[in-house]
Scaffold this motif. Structure first.
Motif, PDB file in Angstrom:
ATOM      1  N   CYS A  98      31.754   6.642  73.667  1.00 43.08           N
ATOM      2  CA  CYS A  98      31.963   7.145  72.307  1.00 43.08           C
ATOM      3  C   CYS A  98      32.832   6.227  71.449  1.00 43.08           C
ATOM      4  O   CYS A  98      32.923   6.409  70.238  1.00 43.08           O
ATOM      5  N   GLY A 135      37.141   8.733  74.470  1.00 44.42           N
ATOM      6  CA  GLY A 135      37.004   7.620  75.404  1.00 44.42           C
ATOM      7  C   GLY A 135      37.841   7.711  76.665  1.00 44.42           C
ATOM      8  O   GLY A 135      38.065   6.706  77.331  1.00 44.42           O
ATOM      9  N   CYS A 175      31.754  12.387  71.214  1.00 44.44           N
ATOM     10  CA  CYS A 175      32.216  12.273  72.602  1.00 44.44           C
ATOM     11  C   CYS A 175      31.696  13.475  73.394  1.00 44.44           C
ATOM     12  O   CYS A 175      32.220  14.585  73.262  1.00 44.44           O
ATOM     13  N   LEU A 176      30.665  13.227  74.172  1.00 44.75           N
ATOM     14  CA  LEU A 176      30.077  14.310  74.967  1.00 44.75           C
ATOM     15  C   LEU A 176      30.995  14.713  76.107  1.00 44.75           C
ATOM     16  O   LEU A 176      31.074  15.877  76.472  1.00 44.75           O
ATOM     17  N   CYS A 177      31.686  13.757  76.678  1.00 54.18           N
ATOM     18  CA  CYS A 177      32.560  14.045  77.823  1.00 54.18           C
ATOM     19  C   CYS A 177      33.647  15.064  77.467  1.00 54.18           C
ATOM     20  O   CYS A 177      33.984  15.924  78.272  1.00 54.18           O
ATOM     21  N   GLU A 230      36.939   9.288  79.309  1.00 52.42           N
ATOM     22  CA  GLU A 230      36.074   9.369  80.509  1.00 52.42           C
ATOM     23  C   GLU A 230      35.166   8.140  80.582  1.00 52.42           C
ATOM     24  O   GLU A 230      35.562   7.124  81.095  1.00 52.42           O
ATOM     25  N   CYS A 231      33.944   8.245  80.037  1.00 54.17           N
ATOM     26  CA  CYS A 231      32.991   7.135  80.180  1.00 54.17           C
ATOM     27  C   CYS A 231      33.197   6.017  79.165  1.00 54.17           C
ATOM     28  O   CYS A 231      32.765   4.891  79.383  1.00 54.17           O
ATOM     29  N   GLY A 232      33.796   6.339  78.022  1.00 53.31           N
ATOM     30  CA  GLY A 232      34.060   5.323  77.001  1.00 53.31           C
ATOM     31  C   GLY A 232      32.904   5.020  76.070  1.00 53.31           C
ATOM     32  O   GLY A 232      33.023   4.185  75.179  1.00 53.31           O
TER      33      GLY A 232
HETATM   34 FE1  FES Z   1      33.617   9.995  75.130  1.00 48.13          FE
HETATM   35 FE2  FES Z   1      32.407   9.802  77.476  1.00 48.13          FE
HETATM   36  S1  FES Z   1      31.513  10.202  75.566  1.00 48.13           S
HETATM   37  S2  FES Z   1      34.483   9.513  77.038  1.00 48.13           S
END
Ligand code: FES
Length: 57
Positions: free
Chosen positions: A42, A36, A4-6, A38-40
């Motif tokens: 992951c 997940g 998860c980069l976010c 933010e963008c989801g």
């Molecule tokens: Fe996990 Fe965006 S990479 S929420």
């Protein structure tokens, strides 16, 4: 490796959380580790790791 980069969550962190808290589902895991939110993007990889870690051999 980051899953998860976010939220800056690595596969190591996810595996550690699964082993320590033994969540019953991905939904439960997400209450422990904020995957997940933010963008989801992951979620798919997080599910694969969850399935790997909880597979009965
Ligand atoms: Fe996990 Fe965006 S990479 S929420």
């Amino acid at each position: 490796m980051y899953v998860c980069l976010c939220n800056g969550i690595s596969d190591k962190t996810i595996r550690h959380a699964i082993r320590k808290y033994q969540p019953s589902s991905l939904h439960h895991l997400r209450k422990i580790v904020p995957l997940g939110t933010e963008c989801g993007k992951c979620i798919r990889q997080a599910r694969e790791i969850f399935d790997e870690e909880t597979a009965v051999i």
